[in-house]
Design an enzyme around this catalytic site. Structure first.
Site, PDB file in Angstrom:
ATOM      1  N   THR A  81       6.398  -1.908  18.620  1.00 50.96           N
ATOM      2  CA  THR A  81       7.657  -2.642  18.527  1.00 50.96           C
ATOM      3  C   THR A  81       8.630  -1.881  17.637  1.00 50.96           C
ATOM      4  O   THR A  81       8.275  -1.419  16.555  1.00 50.96           O
ATOM      5  CB  THR A  81       7.421  -4.053  17.950  1.00 50.96           C
ATOM      6  OG1 THR A  81       6.494  -4.741  18.797  1.00 50.96           O
ATOM      7  CG2 THR A  81       8.713  -4.834  17.867  1.00 50.96           C
ATOM      8  N   CYS A 117       6.923  15.989  -2.806  1.00 47.67           N
ATOM      9  CA  CYS A 117       5.562  15.982  -2.271  1.00 47.67           C
ATOM     10  C   CYS A 117       4.608  16.828  -3.106  1.00 47.67           C
ATOM     11  O   CYS A 117       3.406  16.641  -3.053  1.00 47.67           O
ATOM     12  CB  CYS A 117       5.563  16.494  -0.832  1.00 47.67           C
ATOM     13  SG  CYS A 117       6.580  15.495   0.280  1.00 47.67           S
TER      14      CYS A 117
END
Length: 510
Positions: free
Chosen positions: A249, A338
């Site tokens: 969805t 990161c």
């Protein structure tokens, strides 16, 4: 401290007000499922289609597919999986394919990790090959020419997230056109959106992932461009959303917010122009050079995004600069978000040939396209204050080590009987015990009146100076045993212009 000056936009950006409003509307009036056929669902479908159409225009995607993803990592995974499945199908048909998976030495780690993962899962046994970069940070085109004839997939960046270096995509494309017609081409465009012109359909690029949170949309929404005719294998199978390209969805909140950002890009009246961003960067460069005259910029500014600066200050580890700027409310990073927790020097700078010591002290400063002149002026003023504080720290360290004999200064003195009145007049005062730790441990409350003191040995006083000098309105009262160390501390601060510094003297003082 005034509101934070956030200069780490290559890591993430705040959500712009228009995007926040669009997200709230998607959670309210436009809450429907785009796959539903009733009016509520059709309203949601209309929003999804409108945002996709705008993305196609902004990216110059032409007839290519643009699908919504959760962000760049999913986009990279999907692109790599699709390209390698295409390679496997070519192998099965007996068509010529390369044996190398080529990626730039400065790519985000998501690229080589994805290559290794899907190469292993699909059992292709292709060889991962690093493409060297030059000292400028740009890909070595001579090295690419040598590798291209054997390349199955080539992965490069549009612009580097740590240094801001903009790739020579036209040069790379020319090599691939001449020597690697068989190779697929993935270009990480995460840092390009809103900063570089994009006309993807006019290029040979097969796949281009984007991430919304790098340009004022929320985290969890991204885009993937796929060139017409490029092989595609869905990473997610299920209900067939996104025309079967990406099931699940739709993230209506993220899509609506990203749509507001794309609208701002398309209309061109919200973000700073390229010329304005260059002017802002020059002001920041000037302020950094004034704060640290010995500063080294690790990438040529002419080759970098106008919003990114990567620099080192000789003799200062990156953590010292990051912390000092943090004290004055300026947030920068010691590398990509990161890898910021890793102790090793930046692999990006190492690939560029930057010496390890210089790479280990690197700091990244990156502002966003919503920055205005007032924001940049405030940033420059705070950088100046930070530089002055660190210079003062160095001067103080020298004065503490080898300062001249001190003469008594009655304006610096406070008697024990005056302490209660002093603390009543200055409730935010900080008592600082400059004795050695073992002395403090033996008697942690040296004033004999129940007041706990902060223990900062005289030899480490310089480490606290940036913070104190950034908040000069806080009264400091120094104590020791003989009075000599506290006198040295107060004298040093007074020399640096810190007027609210005193020492405890007389009977009852430690």
């Amino acid at each position: 401290m005034n509101p934070t000056i956030y200069l780490d936009c290559n890591a993430t950006t705040p959500v712009m007000p228009a995007a926040l409003a669009a997200a709230q509307q998607a959670m309210g009036a436009l809450f429907g499922n785009p796959s539903s056929t009733h009016a509520t669902g059709l309203q949601a479908r209309q929003l999804v289609d409108a945002v996709r159409a705008r993305a196609v225009r902004v990216l110059g995607a032409g007839e290519g597919d643009v699908l919504f993803t959760s962000g760049a990592t999913e986009g990279i995974q999907t692109a790599v999986l699709s390209a390698l499945c295409g390679v496997r199908e070519r192998q099965a048909r007996g068509e010529p394919v390369g044996k190398l998976l080529v990626y730039g030495a400065t790519e985000h780690k998501a690229v080589p990790e994805s290559l290794a993962h899907w190469n292993r899962v699909l059992g292709l046994q292709l060889e991962l090959q690093v493409l060297a970069v030059e000292r400028s940070g740009r890909h070595d085109l001579a090295a690419l020419r040598a590798l291209a004839p054997q390349a199955a997939l080539v992965c490069t960046m549009a612009a580097n997230n740590e240094t801001g270096v903009v790739s020579d995509l036209a040069g790379i494309e020319a090599v691939l056109q001449d020597l690697a017609p068989q190779a697929y081409w993935l270009v990480d465009c995460v840092q390009a959106l809103g900063k570089l012109p994009l006309q993807l359909a006019q290029t040979r690029i097969d796949y281009a992932p984007f991430s919304g949170h790098k340009l004022y949309a929320p985290k969890g929404i991204g885009l993937l461009y796929v060139r017409p005719g490029a092989p595609f294998t869905p990473l997610l199978a299920g209900g067939g959303q996104e025309d079967g390209l990406r099931s699940g969805t739709e993230n209506m909140v993220g899509i609506a917010a990203l749509g507001a950002v794309l609208q701002a890009l398309e209309e061109g009246d919200s973000f700073s122009s390229h010329t304005q961003m260059l002017q802002f960067r020059e002001l920041l460069v000037q302020s950094l050079r004034a704060a640290w005259p010995e500063i080294i910029f690790n990438a040529d500014l002419d080759d970098a995004l106008p919003t990114t600066l990567n620099f080192s200050v000789p003799g200062l580890p990156s953590s010292a600069v990051v912390d000092a700027l943090g004290i004055v409310g300026v947030h920068v990073s010691a590398g990509s978000a990161c890898s910021a927790k890793k102790v090793a020097p930046s692999y990006v700078l190492q690939a560029m040939g930057v010496p390890d010591a210089q790479a280990a002290s690197a700091v990244r400063l990156s502002f966003g396209a919503l920055a205005d002149a007032a924001f940049i002026d405030t940033a420059c003023a705070r950088i100046a204050r930070c530089g002055a504080a660190l210079q003062a720290r160095a001067a103080a360290a020298k004065a503490l080590r080898c300062g001249p004999p001190l003469e008594a200064d009655q304006t610096m003195h406070l008697l024990p009987k005056q302490l209660a009145d002093f603390l009543q007049q200055h409730p935010n005062a900080v008592l600082v015990d400059v004795r050695e730790p073992h002395e403090h441990a033996a008697e942690p409350q040296p004033l004999g009146c129940g007041h706990t003191a902060l223990n900062v040995p005289l030899g480490r006083l310089d480490t606290h100076l940036p913070h104190w000098l950034a908040t000069p309105s806080v009264p400091l009262l120094f104590v020791c045993r003989s009075g000599q160390r506290s006198q040295r501390a107060v004298h040093t601060l007074r020399q640096l212009g810190y007027a609210q510094a005193w020492q405890m003297v007389g009977e009852g003082a430690i």
